[in-house]
Design an enzyme around this catalytic site. Structure first.
Site, PDB file in Angstrom:
ATOM      1  N   LYS A  35      25.388 119.016  21.293  1.00  0.00           N
ATOM      2  CA  LYS A  35      26.276 118.903  22.454  1.00  0.00           C
ATOM      3  C   LYS A  35      26.162 117.490  23.013  1.00  0.00           C
ATOM      4  O   LYS A  35      25.117 117.118  23.553  1.00  0.00           O
ATOM      5  CB  LYS A  35      25.895 119.893  23.558  1.00  0.00           C
ATOM      6  CG  LYS A  35      26.941 119.895  24.681  1.00  0.00           C
ATOM      7  CD  LYS A  35      26.469 120.563  25.941  1.00  0.00           C
ATOM      8  CE  LYS A  35      25.614 119.662  26.799  1.00  0.00           C
ATOM      9  NZ  LYS A  35      26.305 118.449  27.296  1.00  0.00           N
ATOM     10  N   GLU A  50      14.352 115.803  35.753  1.00  0.00           N
ATOM     11  CA  GLU A  50      14.616 117.113  36.386  1.00  0.00           C
ATOM     12  C   GLU A  50      15.152 118.075  35.338  1.00  0.00           C
ATOM     13  O   GLU A  50      14.702 119.226  35.249  1.00  0.00           O
ATOM     14  CB  GLU A  50      15.647 116.991  37.532  1.00  0.00           C
ATOM     15  CG  GLU A  50      15.237 116.093  38.686  1.00  0.00           C
ATOM     16  CD  GLU A  50      15.390 114.607  38.368  1.00  0.00           C
ATOM     17  OE1 GLU A  50      16.145 114.260  37.430  1.00  0.00           O
ATOM     18  OE2 GLU A  50      14.733 113.785  39.044  1.00  0.00           O
ATOM     19  N   GLU A 110      13.119 113.236  25.614  1.00  0.00           N
ATOM     20  CA  GLU A 110      13.168 111.793  25.850  1.00  0.00           C
ATOM     21  C   GLU A 110      13.767 111.602  27.237  1.00  0.00           C
ATOM     22  O   GLU A 110      14.964 111.771  27.418  1.00  0.00           O
ATOM     23  CB  GLU A 110      13.980 111.146  24.734  1.00  0.00           C
ATOM     24  CG  GLU A 110      13.269 111.399  23.417  1.00  0.00           C
ATOM     25  CD  GLU A 110      14.024 111.057  22.161  1.00  0.00           C
ATOM     26  OE1 GLU A 110      15.252 111.043  22.185  1.00  0.00           O
ATOM     27  OE2 GLU A 110      13.354 110.803  21.150  1.00  0.00           O
ATOM     28  N   CYS A 145      17.142 103.728  29.819  1.00  0.00           N
ATOM     29  CA  CYS A 145      15.854 104.383  30.125  1.00  0.00           C
ATOM     30  C   CYS A 145      14.709 103.374  30.056  1.00  0.00           C
ATOM     31  O   CYS A 145      13.852 103.335  30.928  1.00  0.00           O
ATOM     32  CB  CYS A 145      15.621 105.549  29.169  1.00  0.00           C
ATOM     33  SG  CYS A 145      15.800 105.108  27.434  1.00  0.00           S
TER      34      CYS A 145
HETATM   35  P1  NAD Z   1      21.044 114.613  32.546  1.00  0.00           P
HETATM   36  O1  NAD Z   1      19.705 115.183  32.372  1.00  0.00           O
HETATM   37  O2  NAD Z   1      21.804 114.964  33.778  1.00  0.00           O
HETATM   38  O3  NAD Z   1      22.022 115.049  31.327  1.00  0.00           O
HETATM   39  C1  NAD Z   1      21.699 114.804  29.990  1.00  0.00           C
HETATM   40  C2  NAD Z   1      22.299 115.903  29.108  1.00  0.00           C
HETATM   41  O4  NAD Z   1      21.777 117.161  29.486  1.00  0.00           O
HETATM   42  C3  NAD Z   1      23.802 116.046  29.184  1.00  0.00           C
HETATM   43  O5  NAD Z   1      24.286 116.368  27.904  1.00  0.00           O
HETATM   44  C4  NAD Z   1      23.992 117.231  30.129  1.00  0.00           C
HETATM   45  O6  NAD Z   1      25.209 117.928  29.927  1.00  0.00           O
HETATM   46  C5  NAD Z   1      22.814 118.089  29.755  1.00  0.00           C
HETATM   47  N1  NAD Z   1      22.327 118.969  30.808  1.00  0.00           N
HETATM   48  C6  NAD Z   1      22.390 118.784  32.159  1.00  0.00           C
HETATM   49  N2  NAD Z   1      21.744 119.792  32.787  1.00  0.00           N
HETATM   50  C7  NAD Z   1      21.258 120.615  31.834  1.00  0.00           C
HETATM   51  C8  NAD Z   1      20.477 121.802  31.851  1.00  0.00           C
HETATM   52  N3  NAD Z   1      20.085 122.332  32.996  1.00  0.00           N
HETATM   53  N4  NAD Z   1      20.113 122.359  30.671  1.00  0.00           N
HETATM   54  C9  NAD Z   1      20.479 121.807  29.515  1.00  0.00           C
HETATM   55  N5  NAD Z   1      21.233 120.680  29.413  1.00  0.00           N
HETATM   56  C10 NAD Z   1      21.598 120.097  30.569  1.00  0.00           C
HETATM   57  O7  NAD Z   1      20.880 113.072  32.361  1.00  0.00           O
HETATM   58  P2  NAD Z   1      21.664 111.894  33.046  1.00  0.00           P
HETATM   59  O8  NAD Z   1      21.245 111.794  34.464  1.00  0.00           O
HETATM   60  O9  NAD Z   1      23.115 111.987  32.745  1.00  0.00           O
HETATM   61  O10 NAD Z   1      21.061 110.650  32.221  1.00  0.00           O
HETATM   62  C11 NAD Z   1      20.280 109.664  32.735  1.00  0.00           C
HETATM   63  C12 NAD Z   1      18.815 109.903  32.473  1.00  0.00           C
HETATM   64  O11 NAD Z   1      18.529 109.961  31.075  1.00  0.00           O
HETATM   65  C13 NAD Z   1      17.982 108.747  33.003  1.00  0.00           C
HETATM   66  O12 NAD Z   1      16.898 109.264  33.744  1.00  0.00           O
HETATM   67  C14 NAD Z   1      17.482 108.029  31.751  1.00  0.00           C
HETATM   68  O13 NAD Z   1      16.264 107.349  31.932  1.00  0.00           O
HETATM   69  C15 NAD Z   1      17.379 109.154  30.764  1.00  0.00           C
HETATM   70  N6  NAD Z   1      17.438 108.657  29.366  1.00  0.00           N
HETATM   71  C16 NAD Z   1      16.309 108.709  28.610  1.00  0.00           C
HETATM   72  C17 NAD Z   1      16.314 108.206  27.297  1.00  0.00           C
HETATM   73  C18 NAD Z   1      15.074 108.214  26.443  1.00  0.00           C
HETATM   74  O14 NAD Z   1      15.181 107.998  25.226  1.00  0.00           O
HETATM   75  N7  NAD Z   1      13.892 108.450  27.003  1.00  0.00           N
HETATM   76  C19 NAD Z   1      17.501 107.663  26.779  1.00  0.00           C
HETATM   77  C20 NAD Z   1      18.623 107.624  27.593  1.00  0.00           C
HETATM   78  C21 NAD Z   1      18.596 108.124  28.893  1.00  0.00           C
END
Ligand code: NAD
Length: 457
Positions: free
Chosen positions: A154, A208, A225, A259
Site C-alpha cells: 500500500k 506514532e 523505519e 527522516c
Molecule cells: P504516517 O505514519 O502518517 O504514514 C505512513 C504510512 O502509514 C502511510 O502509507 C499511511 O497511509 C499509513 N498509515 C497511517 N496510519 C496507519 C495506521 N494506523 N496503521 C497502518 N498504516 C497507517 O507517516 P507520515 O507522517 O506521512 O510520514 C512522515 C514520517 O515518516 C516522518 O516521521 C519520517 O521521519 C518518517 N520516515 C521514516 C523513514 C525511515 O526510513 N526511517 C523514511 C521516510 C519517512
C-alpha cells in the site's frame, strides 16, 4: 472512500483514486498466500531475471518516474534521479549477490544430522511512505520478491500515482499481480493490512503509527523505519566551508522532509559565532521552489509552524524564516532556530519541514550528551578534519548510521540502514536476510531409537 493526489507546488488535484475495500484487502492477502507458494518454488534464476528486468524498466522509465514524483510529492528532479540511480539501481546486483550467498547451515555432529535452511517469510505487508516513495517501495519489493515472498503493498495515500507506477513496472517485469499486490488507501487500509493474515510487516512512517502497528500486528516479524531527529556534531577543528555546505544541504533537502536529515546542530562556543553567521547567510540564499521544496500538504505546514512556535517557548530565537511563505504551494520559509547555550532545552520532537535547530555547546562531550538525549536514534553526522577522532565520536552516538563530513547518502538499497531507540526496528542482518526466516531440520536419518527415550516394553 476517495483519495486525492495533489500537486503540493500548486495546490491542485491531479487525480482521484478509489480506496481498496476492506473485503478486497482480506481476499488479496488470501490469494497472495496461495500465489506465494508457486513464486517461491520457481528456480532462483527466474526470480533473479524478474528483478534484473525491473531494474531495466526503471532505467527506461526514469524520466517518467522522476516527473511523477516531482508532480505528486514535490521532490526536486535532480535529487530523485540521484536517489534512483545511486540508491536503487546501484544496489540491485548487491541484492542478487547477497541472496546467492545465502547457504544452508550444517550443524551436524555424530549424534544429530541438523541443518538450518533459509526460506521466505511468506506474504509481506508493505505500508509505504511519500517522501521517497519510489525508492522506499523498491528497496522492499526487490529483496522481498527475490527471496520468494509475495507482497501486499500500500503506497502512502499522498503518493498513490507513484505507487501505481512502481507496481506497473514490477508487473511488466513478469511478477504476477497476485504475487505483487497493490492496495490503495490511507490509514484505514494500512490498518487492515496490519490486522490481516500477512506474515511480516514492513512499515515506513511516523513513530506514532509505528507504535500503533506494534500493538495491532500480533506476533510476526516487523521491520519498522520510523522518525528521526538527527544531530550534527560540529568540532572546533572542522573544515568550516565544507561543513556549512554539507549541513545546508543535509538539513534542508526536500524541504526538510527527510527522516535522516540533519535537524539539530551542536556547535562549540569557540567557533559558534562564525558558524552561525555563515550558516544563516547560506540559508537566506536558498530559494523556495528551487532548493526548498514545498511541504506535502497544508496540514503538514501548519504542524511545522506550530512546532516552531513551541520551540520559541523553549527559548529558541529565530535567526531566519519562521513562517509560512506567501507564494502558491505549501512552502515554509527555511528556518534557523538558535539556542545560545546548553542551559536551554532544545525542542525535542522531529520537525518534518525546512527547520534546523542550532545550539551552542561547551565542548564535544556536551554535544554528544545532548545529541544522545533523545528518543530518536536514526542517524547522525560528525564534522571534523580529524577523522579518527570523528570515528570515536561516531561510536558514542546512539544511532543506526553516522556520517563523517557527509550526510544523507545511505548505502545503495539501504542494505544496512535502520534506526535505534524509537526510530525503528531494523533487521539484525542485511536487508535480504530480513525477508528470510530460519527453518531448522534435524534428521534422525538412520531411524535409530534414541537411548534416552522411554523404554517401550
Ligand atoms: P504516517 O505514519 O502518517 O504514514 C505512513 C504510512 O502509514 C502511510 O502509507 C499511511 O497511509 C499509513 N498509515 C497511517 N496510519 C496507519 C495506521 N494506523 N496503521 C497502518 N498504516 C497507517 O507517516 P507520515 O507522517 O506521512 O510520514 C512522515 C514520517 O515518516 C516522518 O516521521 C519520517 O521521519 C518518517 N520516515 C521514516 C523513514 C525511515 O526510513 N526511517 C523514511 C521516510 C519517512
Amino acid at each position: 472512500m476517495k483519495i486525492k493526489s495533489i500537486n503540493p507546488r500548486t495546490d491542485t488535484v491531479i487525480k482521484e483514486f478509489e480506496s481498496t475495500s476492506q473485503k478486497n484487502i482480506v481476499d488479496t492477502v488470501k490469494n497472495a498466500k496461495k500465489a506465494q507458494k508457486d513464486w517461491a518454488t520457481l528456480p532462483t534464476r527466474d526470480r533473479v531475471a524478474a528483478i534484473q528486468k525491473i531494474a531495466k524498466i526503471i532505467e527506461r522509465d526514469l524520466d517518467e518516474v522522476v516527473d511523477l514524483i516531482y508532480e505528486e510529492c514535490g521532490m526536486p528532479k535532480e535529487e530523485t534521479e540521484g536517489a534512483i540511480a545511486d540508491d536503487i539501481l546501484a544496489g540491485v546486483d548487491r541484492f542478487i549477490e547477497d541472496y546467492k550467498s545465502v547457504k544452508t547451515l550444517d550443524y551436524s555432529d555424530e549424534v544429530f544430522e541438523s541443518k538450518v535452511e533459509f526460506i521466505p517469510q511468506g506474504v509481506v505487508g508493505h505500508i509505504g511512505i511519500w517522501n521517497y516513495p519510489f525508492w522506499q517501495t523498491m528497496i522492499t519489493a526487490i529483496p522481498a520478491l527475490l527471496t520468494g515472498n509475495a507482497v501486499v503493498y500500500k503506497p502512502s495515500e499522498l503518493a498513490s500515482m507513484v505507487g501505481e507506477k512502481a507496481a506497473s513496472i514490477i508487473w511488466e517485469a513478469g511478477v504476477p499481480k497476485d504475487v505483487f499486490n497493490l492496495v490503495l488507501g490511507g490509514s484505514e487500509e494500512g490498518r487492515a493490512i496490519v490486522e490481516s493474515d500477512v506474515d511480516m510487516i514492513v512499515f515506513t512512517g511516523g513513530i506514532e503509527t509505528g507504535n500503533e502497528i506494534i500493538k495491532k500486528a500480533g506476533i510476526k516479524p516487523l521491520l519498522l523505519e520510523l522518525s528521526g531527529n538527527d544531530a550534527a556534531i560540529v568540532c572546533e577543528d572542522v573544515n568550516m566551508e565544507q561543513a556549512i555546505k554539507g549541513i545546508l544541504w543535509g538539513g534542508l533537502l526536500h524541504g526538510g522532509q527527510v527522516c535522516i536529515r540533519i535537524k539539530r546542530v551542536f556547535v562549540p562556543e569557540k567557533i559558534a559565532e562564525d558558524f552561525v553567521k555563515r550558516y544563516v547567510e547560506g540559508v537566506k540564499k536558498l530559494k523556495l521552489g528551487k532548493e526548498i521544496s514545498p511541504l506535502i500538504r497544508d496540514q503538514a505546514r501548519d504542524k511545522v509552524d506550530n512546532q516552531v512556535k513551541e520551540a520559541i517557548k523553549s527559548g529558541a530565537k529565530i535567526l531566519t524564516g519562521g513562517k509560512k511563505a506567501t507564494i502558491d504551494g505549501y512552502y515554509y520559509e527555511p528556518t534557523v532556530l538558535f539556542y545560545k547555550d546548553s542551559d536551554l532545552k532544545m525542542y525535542g520532537e522531529e520537525i518534518f519541514g525546512p527547520v534546523v535547530q542550532i545550539q551552542v555547546v561547551k565542548n564535544e562531550d556536551e554535544a554528544i550528551r545532548l545529541a544522545n538525549d533523545s528518543v530518536y536514534g536514526l542517524g547522525a553526522t560528525v564534522w571534523s578534519k580529524d577523522t579518527k577522532k570523528a570515528e570515536e565520536i561516531a561510536r558514542s552516538l546512539e544511532t543506526g548510521t553516522v556520517w563523517i563530513n557527509d550526510s544523507n547518502c545511505p548505502i545503495p538499497c539501504a542494505v544496512y540502514c535502520g534506526g535505534e531507540k524509537q526510530s525503528g526496528i531494523a533487521s539484525s542482518q542485511n536487508r535480504i536476510m530480513s525477508f528470510l526466516k530460519k527453518k531448522t531440520i534435524i534428521n534422525n536419518s538412520k531411524c535409530e531409537t534414541r537411548e534416552w527415550w522411554y523404554p517401550y516394553e
